[in-house]
Design a protein around this motif. Sequence first.
Motif, PDB file in Angstrom:
ATOM      1  N   CYS A 110       0.831  -1.219   0.000  1.00  0.00           N
ATOM      2  CA  CYS A 110       0.000   0.000   0.000  1.00  0.00           C
ATOM      3  C   CYS A 110       0.864   1.266   0.000  1.00  0.00           C
ATOM      4  CB  CYS A 110      -0.922   0.012   1.213  1.00  0.00           C
ATOM      5  SG  CYS A 110      -2.198  -1.259   1.175  1.00  0.00           S
ATOM      6  N   ALA A 111       1.991   1.219   0.726  1.00  0.00           N
ATOM      7  CA  ALA A 111       2.840   2.412   0.866  1.00  0.00           C
ATOM      8  C   ALA A 111       3.371   2.884  -0.481  1.00  0.00           C
ATOM      9  CB  ALA A 111       4.004   2.102   1.802  1.00  0.00           C
ATOM     10  N   ARG A 113       1.799   2.911  -3.231  1.00  0.00           N
ATOM     11  CA  ARG A 113       0.702   3.253  -4.167  1.00  0.00           C
ATOM     12  C   ARG A 113       0.082   4.606  -3.821  1.00  0.00           C
ATOM     13  NH1 ARG A 113      -1.635  -1.364  -6.910  1.00  0.00           N
ATOM     14  NH2 ARG A 113      -3.752  -0.730  -6.361  1.00  0.00           N
ATOM     15  N   VAL A 115      -2.516   7.732  -2.999  1.00  0.00           N
ATOM     16  CA  VAL A 115      -3.688   7.915  -2.132  1.00  0.00           C
ATOM     17  C   VAL A 115      -4.944   7.655  -2.967  1.00  0.00           C
ATOM     18  CG1 VAL A 115      -4.994   9.599  -0.782  1.00  0.00           C
ATOM     19  CG2 VAL A 115      -2.493   9.610  -0.707  1.00  0.00           C
ATOM     20  N   LYS A 118      -4.764   2.684  -2.690  1.00  0.00           N
ATOM     21  CA  LYS A 118      -3.793   1.948  -1.876  1.00  0.00           C
ATOM     22  C   LYS A 118      -3.969   0.436  -1.990  1.00  0.00           C
ATOM     23  CE  LYS A 118      -1.542   5.322   0.181  1.00  0.00           C
ATOM     24  NZ  LYS A 118      -0.108   5.484  -0.146  1.00  0.00           N
ATOM     25  N   LYS A 135      -7.465  -6.150   3.228  1.00  0.00           N
ATOM     26  CA  LYS A 135      -7.606  -5.207   4.356  1.00  0.00           C
ATOM     27  C   LYS A 135      -7.344  -5.914   5.674  1.00  0.00           C
ATOM     28  CE  LYS A 135     -10.372  -1.701   5.032  1.00  0.00           C
ATOM     29  NZ  LYS A 135     -11.555  -0.851   5.209  1.00  0.00           N
TER      30      LYS A 135
END
Length: 276
Positions: A110-111, A113, A115, A118, A135
């Motif tokens: 996610c980091a 990608r 906003v 994510k 998730k």
Amino acid sequence: MHSSPINSNPLLLGVDFSSAPTRRKPITVAQGRRQGQVLRLDAVLSFESLPGFGEFLAAPGVWLGGFDFPFGLPRELVLALDWPQSWPALMAHYTRLSRAEIRDHFAGFCAARPVGGKFAHRACDGPAGSSPSMKWVNPPVAFMLHAGVPLLLQAGVDLPGLQAGDPKRVALEAYPGLLAREILGRRSYKSDDKAKQTPERLIARKDLIEALEQGRTRLGLRLKLSHAQRDSLVDDASGDRLDAVLCLLQAAWAQGRPGYGLPEVIDPLEGWIVSA
């Protein structure tokens, strides 16, 4: 095509799953049978441990169940992490990881990608309106997959589109929010937080149950409840019992449909949510 069960009228199950069940928040299983377009609720069971639920799944029997946890991961995520690209090997790899390791892998993905984009999604997330299966908070569906899929595999059940097993015990991925939103739109009907168990949510549960009893959904099934069952569904402010019943309805819709109503082609890493 995925085949359909031998028994024309199996016991139906709807499972509201918890990856860390307790007495206060058990795994909840609604059981029922379908007669024509009517689904009769027979019983609601509770399991306070994963092993106890695993024993229930592994017992000989004939059933078709809808389970409220993801059976697969987004292909985009699997490719990015260079994880195995066959479902059995992927699940073996995934379930060997600790929850902390899963969180680290997914947070790293996610980091990198932008906003708003994510998470990676499965093809069924859009039509079902479901949370991405990667998730790990609110709701922690990645951990539900991690806890739930091994129980299905140990029990040797049939997972259409993913892995063949005992054709008499068939597990489908279900999602109660799909059916609830069709009736209530964005109105909330449940909360585990005592402070949020409001009169508005109580009214929403009553409206939802009334619509299910009248068959006012695209599944075209009517739910048959006793007075005591209806009261029990209304009174459960956490919504666990009602979610189990919503999964039960999705299993009932799949019963007797060619290939359980699943698409002809399913991504064999991702799986599919029944009735999406």
